[in-house]
Scaffold this motif. Structure first.
Motif, PDB file in Angstrom:
ATOM      1  N   GLY A   1      -0.318  43.218 -70.757  1.00 18.92           N
ATOM      2  CA  GLY A   1       0.685  44.204 -70.379  1.00 18.92           C
ATOM      3  C   GLY A   1       1.922  43.569 -69.776  1.00 18.92           C
ATOM      4  O   GLY A   1       3.059  43.985 -70.055  1.00 18.92           O
ATOM      5  N   ILE A   2       1.717  42.546 -68.958  1.00 22.88           N
ATOM      6  CA  ILE A   2       2.846  41.827 -68.358  1.00 22.88           C
ATOM      7  C   ILE A   2       3.698  41.177 -69.435  1.00 22.88           C
ATOM      8  O   ILE A   2       4.939  41.208 -69.389  1.00 22.88           O
ATOM      9  CB  ILE A   2       2.337  40.763 -67.367  1.00 22.88           C
ATOM     10  N   THR A   3       3.039  40.593 -70.422  1.00 25.03           N
ATOM     11  CA  THR A   3       3.765  39.905 -71.492  1.00 25.03           C
ATOM     12  C   THR A   3       4.645  40.880 -72.275  1.00 25.03           C
ATOM     13  O   THR A   3       5.814  40.582 -72.578  1.00 25.03           O
ATOM     14  CB  THR A   3       2.772  39.215 -72.430  1.00 25.03           C
ATOM     15  N   VAL A   4       4.104  42.043 -72.598  1.00 23.37           N
ATOM     16  CA  VAL A   4       4.886  43.049 -73.318  1.00 23.37           C
ATOM     17  C   VAL A   4       6.095  43.473 -72.485  1.00 23.37           C
ATOM     18  O   VAL A   4       7.230  43.552 -72.987  1.00 23.37           O
ATOM     19  CB  VAL A   4       4.004  44.264 -73.653  1.00 23.37           C
ATOM     20  N   ALA A   5       5.864  43.736 -71.184  1.00 26.95           N
ATOM     21  CA  ALA A   5       6.965  44.153 -70.310  1.00 26.95           C
ATOM     22  C   ALA A   5       8.025  43.063 -70.195  1.00 26.95           C
ATOM     23  O   ALA A   5       9.233  43.348 -70.221  1.00 26.95           O
ATOM     24  CB  ALA A   5       6.418  44.503 -68.924  1.00 26.95           C
ATOM     25  N   ALA A   6       7.580  41.808 -70.065  1.00 32.02           N
ATOM     26  CA  ALA A   6       8.530  40.706 -69.926  1.00 32.02           C
ATOM     27  C   ALA A   6       9.394  40.548 -71.174  1.00 32.02           C
ATOM     28  O   ALA A   6      10.608  40.307 -71.089  1.00 32.02           O
ATOM     29  CB  ALA A   6       7.774  39.405 -69.643  1.00 32.02           C
ATOM     30  N   LEU A   7       8.793  40.700 -72.348  1.00 30.77           N
ATOM     31  CA  LEU A   7       9.552  40.568 -73.590  1.00 30.77           C
ATOM     32  C   LEU A   7      10.542  41.720 -73.758  1.00 30.77           C
ATOM     33  O   LEU A   7      11.603  41.551 -74.380  1.00 30.77           O
ATOM     34  CB  LEU A   7       8.588  40.529 -74.781  1.00 30.77           C
ATOM     35  N   LEU A   8      10.225  42.865 -73.180  1.00 28.04           N
ATOM     36  CA  LEU A   8      11.112  44.019 -73.306  1.00 28.04           C
ATOM     37  C   LEU A   8      12.278  43.970 -72.331  1.00 28.04           C
ATOM     38  O   LEU A   8      13.419  44.275 -72.705  1.00 28.04           O
ATOM     39  CB  LEU A   8      10.312  45.312 -73.096  1.00 28.04           C
ATOM     40  N   VAL A   9      12.015  43.621 -71.066  1.00 26.64           N
ATOM     41  CA  VAL A   9      13.069  43.728 -70.047  1.00 26.64           C
ATOM     42  C   VAL A   9      13.730  42.400 -69.713  1.00 26.64           C
ATOM     43  O   VAL A   9      14.823  42.386 -69.129  1.00 26.64           O
ATOM     44  CB  VAL A   9      12.513  44.359 -68.745  1.00 26.64           C
ATOM     45  N   ALA A  10      13.087  41.275 -70.069  1.00 25.59           N
ATOM     46  CA  ALA A  10      13.678  39.975 -69.732  1.00 25.59           C
ATOM     47  C   ALA A  10      13.374  38.947 -70.814  1.00 25.59           C
ATOM     48  O   ALA A  10      12.768  37.898 -70.529  1.00 25.59           O
ATOM     49  CB  ALA A  10      13.156  39.487 -68.372  1.00 25.59           C
ATOM     50  N   PRO A  11      13.765  39.206 -72.051  1.00 25.14           N
ATOM     51  CA  PRO A  11      13.467  38.256 -73.127  1.00 25.14           C
ATOM     52  C   PRO A  11      14.105  36.887 -72.909  1.00 25.14           C
ATOM     53  O   PRO A  11      13.579  35.872 -73.369  1.00 25.14           O
ATOM     54  CB  PRO A  11      14.026  38.941 -74.381  1.00 25.14           C
ATOM     55  N   GLY A  12      15.226  36.834 -72.184  1.00 22.14           N
ATOM     56  CA  GLY A  12      15.890  35.558 -71.950  1.00 22.14           C
ATOM     57  C   GLY A  12      15.132  34.643 -71.007  1.00 22.14           C
ATOM     58  O   GLY A  12      15.431  33.447 -70.936  1.00 22.14           O
ATOM     59  N   GLU A  13      14.146  35.169 -70.278  1.00 20.88           N
ATOM     60  CA  GLU A  13      13.370  34.364 -69.343  1.00 20.88           C
ATOM     61  C   GLU A  13      12.061  33.869 -69.945  1.00 20.88           C
ATOM     62  O   GLU A  13      11.282  33.214 -69.265  1.00 20.88           O
ATOM     63  CB  GLU A  13      13.068  35.168 -68.073  1.00 20.88           C
ATOM     64  N   TRP A  14      11.810  34.185 -71.217  1.00 17.48           N
ATOM     65  CA  TRP A  14      10.499  33.918 -71.783  1.00 17.48           C
ATOM     66  C   TRP A  14      10.179  32.426 -71.870  1.00 17.48           C
ATOM     67  O   TRP A  14       9.013  32.031 -71.769  1.00 17.48           O
ATOM     68  CB  TRP A  14      10.379  34.558 -73.162  1.00 17.48           C
ATOM     69  N   ASP A  15      11.183  31.583 -72.062  1.00 19.16           N
ATOM     70  CA  ASP A  15      10.915  30.148 -72.161  1.00 19.16           C
ATOM     71  C   ASP A  15      10.218  29.623 -70.906  1.00 19.16           C
ATOM     72  O   ASP A  15       9.381  28.709 -70.983  1.00 19.16           O
ATOM     73  CB  ASP A  15      12.221  29.382 -72.393  1.00 19.16           C
ATOM     74  N   ASP A  16      10.565  30.174 -69.757  1.00 21.01           N
ATOM     75  CA  ASP A  16       9.902  29.784 -68.515  1.00 21.01           C
ATOM     76  C   ASP A  16       8.615  30.580 -68.292  1.00 21.01           C
ATOM     77  O   ASP A  16       7.608  30.028 -67.840  1.00 21.01           O
ATOM     78  CB  ASP A  16      10.841  30.001 -67.318  1.00 21.01           C
ATOM     79  N   LEU A  17       8.636  31.867 -68.611  1.00 19.14           N
ATOM     80  CA  LEU A  17       7.484  32.724 -68.328  1.00 19.14           C
ATOM     81  C   LEU A  17       6.264  32.352 -69.161  1.00 19.14           C
ATOM     82  O   LEU A  17       5.126  32.565 -68.728  1.00 19.14           O
ATOM     83  CB  LEU A  17       7.852  34.188 -68.581  1.00 19.14           C
ATOM     84  N   ARG A  18       6.470  31.797 -70.346  1.00 17.54           N
ATOM     85  CA  ARG A  18       5.322  31.497 -71.195  1.00 17.54           C
ATOM     86  C   ARG A  18       4.399  30.470 -70.556  1.00 17.54           C
ATOM     87  O   ARG A  18       3.178  30.498 -70.784  1.00 17.54           O
ATOM     88  CB  ARG A  18       5.793  31.002 -72.561  1.00 17.54           C
TER      89      ARG A  18
END
Length: 373
Positions: free
Chosen positions: A79-96
């Protein structure tokens, strides 16, 4: 299977998650709410050691433990991953990388490495940060059962309690020394490192190792439950005081706050053995805290990602609408997690556990998760 209903465990879990929730949502006078994790760690050490001492194979232990923690944690991570991709896709390189460390139970090691001593900055770094405490517990569960088995394997079975006591005291002393030393220079390392945190789980394990054996020999008196309830509530007041005035978030930055919380939680576990049976009127009064304690794992898993998502979505903070959304969504997702993920997983683990273990007098599996912070 005979299930032991531990009101004290549920109430302590409610206090712990309440403190953490208040800290993360910025409730006034809750700057020490991060100390709620200390309560969770003591509970984890106590409950898991209690389960191990009651017998059963390590395979069954790990099956029950994984069934209790993994499904809900994986669902929350998804669920966190889906939310992160929706509201902060530009941060995904770090969040992954935080996602990877969360599902491999190494988030505490990652946040320790990237903290640079900034505790507050790390806490808002990603919606996966709170998985650090789950990682800490899983690392403890990976080592502790095998250490207990190793003590028996080297011929110390007849003196197992004494040998394990020596091990636990050594762990507490060494880890507490690191906790104290690092707290002065690097708050984040002292807070997240397994080396400076394991003493709290060891304290819970030490209580499980000795106190039930001693209290079972204590003469039962009619006044014991009442006295235990009064002392328990006094201990809760002490914990509330620490949450209000203690923790690394304050100028004192004293590790004494953690020592006080851990010590108080250990004392409450001791007195909690005499807390049963509670009068019906008292049980009704404490029913909301029982419910919060039951939902504490789901509340811990979901509340911080909800806060992070709302911030990234640009929702104004600290308004009435914001509070209603945060509380409502946290409780709703925790209730859904309990009903459709946690309870079925617990039931499955009980069905697949061997009968010899099922007949043991064990602590209810719903109580065994300490974080499960």
């Amino acid at each position: 299977m005979q299930v032991v209903q531990r009101w004290d465990i549920h109430l302590l879990r409610a206090v712990a998650i309440g403190a953490v929730f208040a800290y993360h949502t910025g409730v006034p006078h809750a700057g020490g709410g991060s100390l709620g994790v200390d309560i969770f760690f003591v509970l984890s050490g106590y409950l898991i050691t209690t389960a191990l001492l009651r017998g059963g194979s390590r395979r069954d232990f790990y099956r029950r433990r994984l069934a209790r923690t993994v499904p809900a944690a994986v669902a929350a991570a998804a669920g966190i991953t889906v939310a992160a991709l929706l509201v902060a896709p530009g941060e995904w390189d770090d969040l992954r990388w935080h996602l990877l460390s969360s599902v491999t139970w190494t988030e505490n090691l990652l946040v320790t490495a990237v903290s640079a001593g900034d505790l507050e900055g790390v806490m808002s770094l990603s919606p996966y940060t709170h998985y650090w405490s789950l990682a800490m517990e899983e690392q403890f569960y990976l080592v502790w059962p095998w250490l207990m088995a190793g003590v028996a394997a080297v011929g110390l079975r007849r003196h197992r309690r004494a040998a394990l006591t020596v091990v636990l005291v050594a762990v507490i002393a060494g880890s507490l020394w690191l906790y104290w030393a690092w707290a002065a220079d690097n708050h984040a390392v002292a807070y997240f490192s397994p080396l400076s945190r394991v003493w709290q789980l060891a304290v819970g394990a030490l209580v499980a190792l000795w106190w039930p054996r001693l209290t079972d020999r204590f003469p039962r008196r009619d006044w014991l439950p009442g006295a235990a309830l009064v002392s328990f509530m006094a201990g809760v007041v002490v914990l509330a005081w620490c949450v209000s005035f203690g923790g690394f978030a304050h100028d004192t930055d004293s590790p004494w706050w953690g020592v006080i919380v851990v010590g108080t939680t250990a004392v409450l576990l001791i007195t909690g053995r005499w807390l049963r049976p509670l009068p019906h009127s008292v049980r009704r009064l404490l029913a909301p805290m029982w419910l919060i304690g039951t939902l504490s794992y789901g509340l811990y898993l979901w509340h911080l990602p909800i806060l992070w998502t709302l911030v990234r979505a640009g929702m104004p903070e600290r308004t009435l609408t914001w509070w209603l959304v945060v509380v409502g969504m946290s409780v709703a997702t925790a209730a859904l997690s309990w009903r459709f993920i946690e309870r079925p997983s617990i039931a499955w683990s009980r069905r697949t556990t061997r009968p010899a273990v099922d007949r043991a007098r064990v602590v209810q599996e719903a109580e065994v998760s300490a974080t499960s912070s």
